[in-house]
Scaffold this active site. Structure first.
Site, short mmCIF file in Angstrom:
data_model
loop_
_atom_site.label_atom_id
_atom_site.label_comp_id
_atom_site.label_asym_id
_atom_site.label_seq_id
_atom_site.Cartn_x
_atom_site.Cartn_y
_atom_site.Cartn_z
CG HIS A 171 -0.48 0.21 2.53
ND1 HIS A 171 -0.29 1.47 3.05
CD2 HIS A 171 -0.14 -0.65 3.51
CE1 HIS A 171 0.16 1.36 4.30
NE2 HIS A 171 0.26 0.08 4.61
CG ASP B 264 2.60 1.20 8.07
OD1 ASP B 264 2.33 0.79 6.93
OD2 ASP B 264 1.81 1.12 9.02
CD GLU C 252 -3.09 -1.36 5.19
OE1 GLU C 252 -3.09 -2.37 5.88
OE2 GLU C 252 -2.74 -0.24 5.65
CD GLU C 253 -1.85 2.57 7.44
OE1 GLU C 253 -2.54 2.16 8.39
OE2 GLU C 253 -0.64 2.33 7.32
CG ASP D 249 1.62 -3.33 5.44
OD1 ASP D 249 2.34 -2.41 5.91
OD2 ASP D 249 0.40 -3.22 5.30
CG HIS E 276 0.34 3.18 12.68
ND1 HIS E 276 -1.03 3.08 12.55
CD2 HIS E 276 0.87 2.60 11.58
CE1 HIS E 276 -1.30 2.45 11.41
NE2 HIS E 276 -0.17 2.14 10.81
ZN LIG Z 1 0.88 -0.64 6.54
#
Ligand SMILES: [Zn+2]
Length: 348
Positions: A63, A172, A204-205, A227, A315
């Site tokens: 992604h 990410d 995706e998130e 990922d 994150h």
């Molecule tokens: Zn991810």
């Protein structure tokens, strides 16, 4: 690390879910002379193909969207309220710089109440997203002329190398985009029999949205998603809580909250890694999902697996990966491609 400038660029380009144009165009540019065909579907997924000679199709995906925010409200003084796009840990926002992508890019800071003014009760409470606002330092009129409700906001942070590790925002999933780009370049040189689709997915998130439609369109026989995953190999963590460890190799996903990877694909990835002396670790992620699930379930379904780059501080603003794990990821994908068309895939 080889290609570090490319990775720095990938991490720097903005692209919250649904607003991936800048990062998509950059990737498209990287692949335009390499892929047999490049398409962008209605949702914005980018598909680069290797035609191959076989009827079997392998979809590799990563992604391209990143977590971020969106402007929700501008108050009379010009301070911005926002909503998160993707899962943020509010405590990591304190005193961070962000970029508001208005008519032009405007730097803002995440403001909140100073410690001096917090009541005893407030001091013991974890901060909430709603406790923050964005301060651009600009007069209210200027803010209103440059920024609109709905404008995307991203984190502002430079990529640095720290020993064998790489530290940046948006690793990410830009580290996986990097892996997929590097892999696809090698695939074209290898010219394998399989039809291969390198797919750069959107949204995706916010719930694996882009992968769903693009997998339906391609209808692959096999899929491997790339990922990041949690590396909680830090002080205070128990060994069974770590999920993965930095520098211990590429993680082969067995399951996460959204998917049970096909046991045959898991086995193939493990066997290929061991046979080729590629360092790997097994991944079981109790919470959090990946595109693997959307791809596995699209249309008539496919034989789906995933590899993950172990990532510390995921994150947050300063995510960290180990360059050896990244290299192992590329090596494992390349080594797996030839095996896929050679083996029997029946359930046994
Ligand atoms: Zn991810």
């Amino acid at each position: 690390m080889e290609g570090i400038e490319l990775l720095a660029k990938l991490c720097a380009l903005p692209g919250i879910s649904g607003y991936e144009t800048a990062i998509r165009n950059f990737i498209k540019d990287q692949l335009k002379d390499i892929a047999d065909k490049i398409e962008v579907d209605a949702m914005g997924n980018l598909i680069a193909s290797h035609t191959g000679r076989s009827t079997q199709k392998l979809m590799l995906s990563a992604h391209i969207d990143e977590i971020g925010f969106m402007v929700q409200h501008i108050d009379d003084e010009g301070f911005i309220r926002f909503i998160p796009i993707g899962g943020f840990d509010a405590k990591t926002l304190t005193a961070q710089r962000v970029i508001v992508h208005g008519k032009k890019d405007i730097v803002g800071v995440m403001g909140s109440k100073p410690i001096h003014l917090l009541s005893a009760e407030e001091r013991n409470k974890a901060p909430q997203i709603k406790d923050y606002f964005i301060d651009t330092g600009l007069p209210a009129e200027e803010v209103r002329s440059l920024i609109q409700i709905g404008d995307p906001i991203t984190r502002e942070r430079e990529l640095i190398q720290m020993g064998p590790c790489i530290n940046a925002k948006s690793l990410d999933n830009r580290i996986s985009v990097f892996v997929l780009l590097q892999t696809f370049v090698q695939i074209k040189k290898m010219n394998p029999e399989l039809q291969i689709f390198a797919v750069f997915t959107v949204q995706e998130e916010v719930g694996l949205r882009g992968a769903r439609t693009v997998a339906h369109r391609i209808a692959p026989d096999f899929a491997i998603n790339v990922d990041t995953t949690i590396a909680f190999d830090v002080p205070g963590a128990q060994s069974h809580e770590m999920v993965s460890r930095l520098g211990e190799g590429i993680a082969i996903k067995i399951m996460d909250h959204s998917v049970l990877c096909d046991y045959r694909m898991v086995q193939v990835l493990k066997d290929v890694a061991s046979k080729n002396q590629i360092k790997w670790q097994a991944e079981i992620l109790p919470s959090g999902g990946t595109d693997t699930s959307a791809v596995q379930l699209a249309g008539n379904g496919c034989i789906a697996g995933a590899i993950s780059i172990p990532t510390r501080h995921i994150h947050q603003v300063i995510e960290m990966v180990h360059q050896e794990d990244v290299k192992a990821g590329i090596d494992l994908l390349l080594a797996t491609i030839t095996t896929i068309s050679e083996i029997e895939w029946n359930h046994h």
